[in-house]
Every structure is written in structure tokens, then in C-alpha cells.
Design a protein around this motif. Sequence first.
Motif, PDB file in Angstrom:
ATOM      1  N   THR A   1      -7.768   7.398   4.795  1.00 48.41           N
ATOM      2  CA  THR A   1      -8.196   7.107   3.425  1.00 48.41           C
ATOM      3  C   THR A   1      -7.602   5.799   2.928  1.00 48.41           C
ATOM      4  O   THR A   1      -6.502   5.483   3.121  1.00 48.41           O
TER       5      THR A   1
ATOM      6  N   GLU B   1      -5.083   2.358  -6.500  1.00 51.35           N
ATOM      7  CA  GLU B   1      -6.344   2.716  -7.158  1.00 51.35           C
ATOM      8  C   GLU B   1      -7.103   3.790  -6.385  1.00 51.35           C
ATOM      9  O   GLU B   1      -7.599   4.752  -6.967  1.00 51.35           O
ATOM     10  N   LYS B   2      -7.197   3.641  -5.096  1.00 52.43           N
ATOM     11  CA  LYS B   2      -7.942   4.616  -4.296  1.00 52.43           C
ATOM     12  C   LYS B   2      -7.236   5.967  -4.280  1.00 52.43           C
ATOM     13  O   LYS B   2      -7.867   7.010  -4.375  1.00 52.43           O
ATOM     14  N   LEU B   3      -5.908   5.945  -4.183  1.00 55.92           N
ATOM     15  CA  LEU B   3      -5.163   7.203  -4.178  1.00 55.92           C
ATOM     16  C   LEU B   3      -5.307   7.918  -5.518  1.00 55.92           C
ATOM     17  O   LEU B   3      -5.444   9.146  -5.560  1.00 55.92           O
TER      18      LEU B   3
ATOM     19  N   SER C   1      -7.852   8.002  -7.296  1.00 53.73           N
ATOM     20  CA  SER C   1      -9.175   8.624  -7.341  1.00 53.73           C
ATOM     21  C   SER C   1      -9.292   9.880  -6.481  1.00 53.73           C
ATOM     22  O   SER C   1     -10.191  10.682  -6.694  1.00 53.73           O
ATOM     23  N   ILE C   2      -8.395  10.088  -5.544  1.00 55.41           N
ATOM     24  CA  ILE C   2      -8.532  11.264  -4.673  1.00 55.41           C
ATOM     25  C   ILE C   2      -7.501  12.364  -4.941  1.00 55.41           C
ATOM     26  O   ILE C   2      -7.643  13.471  -4.436  1.00 55.41           O
TER      27      ILE C   2
ATOM     28  N   SER D   1      -3.206   4.007   1.601  1.00 52.22           N
ATOM     29  CA  SER D   1      -4.181   3.741   0.553  1.00 52.22           C
ATOM     30  C   SER D   1      -3.621   2.759  -0.458  1.00 52.22           C
ATOM     31  O   SER D   1      -2.411   2.600  -0.596  1.00 52.22           O
ATOM     32  N   SER D   2      -4.527   2.158  -1.219  1.00 51.47           N
ATOM     33  CA  SER D   2      -4.124   1.379  -2.388  1.00 51.47           C
ATOM     34  C   SER D   2      -3.813   2.365  -3.513  1.00 51.47           C
ATOM     35  O   SER D   2      -4.213   3.542  -3.459  1.00 51.47           O
TER      36      SER D   2
ATOM     37  N   GLU E   1       0.855  -1.169   0.000  1.00 50.11           N
ATOM     38  CA  GLU E   1       0.000   0.000   0.000  1.00 50.11           C
ATOM     39  C   GLU E   1       0.901   1.233   0.000  1.00 50.11           C
ATOM     40  O   GLU E   1       2.120   1.111   0.014  1.00 50.11           O
TER      41      GLU E   1
END
Length: 193
Positions: free
Chosen positions: A193, A134-136, A138-139, A131-132, A117
Motif C-alpha cells: 500500500t 495522506e494515503k495511510l 485514507s485507509i 505509505s505516504s 514515508e
Amino acid sequence: MKNKLAITASLKQCSIATRYNDTIYQINEEIDSASCLVEVLKQMFDQYHLDIHNIDELITISGPGSFTGIRTAQSCIKGLEFSLNIQATCVSYFEVIRHLCECKENLVAIIRSEKNELYFCDFESQQMGISSVEKLLSILSQNSTLAGEIPEEFQYLYKTVSISNFRYAVHLLDINSRSKIIKPLYINARSNT
């Protein structure tokens, strides 16, 4: 200028640096820091004929990163703080990355965790977490500049600055820490997050 000693450690690496009478000495060893850090510190001071009693300032790292390494470095610094009767300070690896990066605007520091991560710190929004990829993705803001250990997925989407040696203690010597509290920086995946 004051004589300053900096120590960082992870599971398999220790880094010690000192600015002593305006000369910088450093050792970066690939070893088990938990069992060898004090020995490496002693070797460095013996090798360069330095006197630990002439150190005026101590600094170490808060994290994020290896729990064992961070606690090892902090324990060593705390022991020196008490025995030498001088103030110790602490900074995060995020602050080191920020210090090493020329671009300070919209800066997001990224550090890979051992669990695949990413630890991140967005200095603009003052948001920090784990965060992963992918999630990072997106933000993050489109105008973000990413610095530190940058995954390949980010290379073509953002301005990036790869900084691989931020864990070396020598980089702490020029940072003026604001934290007088020596404690680990815990980033919990469940609360961030």
C-alpha cells in the motif's frame, strides 16, 4: 532464567542488551554500527565481566529500517549463533512496538522511513506496507490505535501512543520470538500500500 543477548543497529546507532544471571546490562551508542558493533559488544562484556559462552539465547531485529544496520546486527548474531552453537531468533520492530503498547486492540504500528514515508503494520487486518501520510490516512479505520513514531497529522484523528525508544535492544529481552529464520523484513513500496 536463561541468559539472553539482544542486538539492534541502524546506520548511526547500536544497541546491545543482555539478561545475564537475572541482571540486565545494556549499551546504547550513537556510533557507526557497521564498523563498531562487535567492538561495543566486546566492551560491554569486558566492562561487566560477563562470559559470552554463558549466553543461552540470541535475538535480533528483522526490520523494517536501515538495511545496513539490520544486516550488521543480523550478521553479528549469526556469527555468535554458529560460534556458540545456540539458536538465534528474530522479531520485527512492529512486534516490539506491539509488545510495548498496552492497548492491543485495533493496533497499527507506525515507523518513519528515511525517505519521508511510513512503514505500517495493521495487526487486526494483518496488512503491512509503506505509505505516504495522506494515503495511510485514507485507509486507516477510525477506531485504530496508532503506536510508534506518530506523525503530527494523526495526533488529533486517532488514539495515539508515541514510542520513541522501540529500537533499543533491551525491549527484545522479554519477547518470545516465533521466527527462527534470521532475515531482513523487506517492505517494498511497489508491492504494498
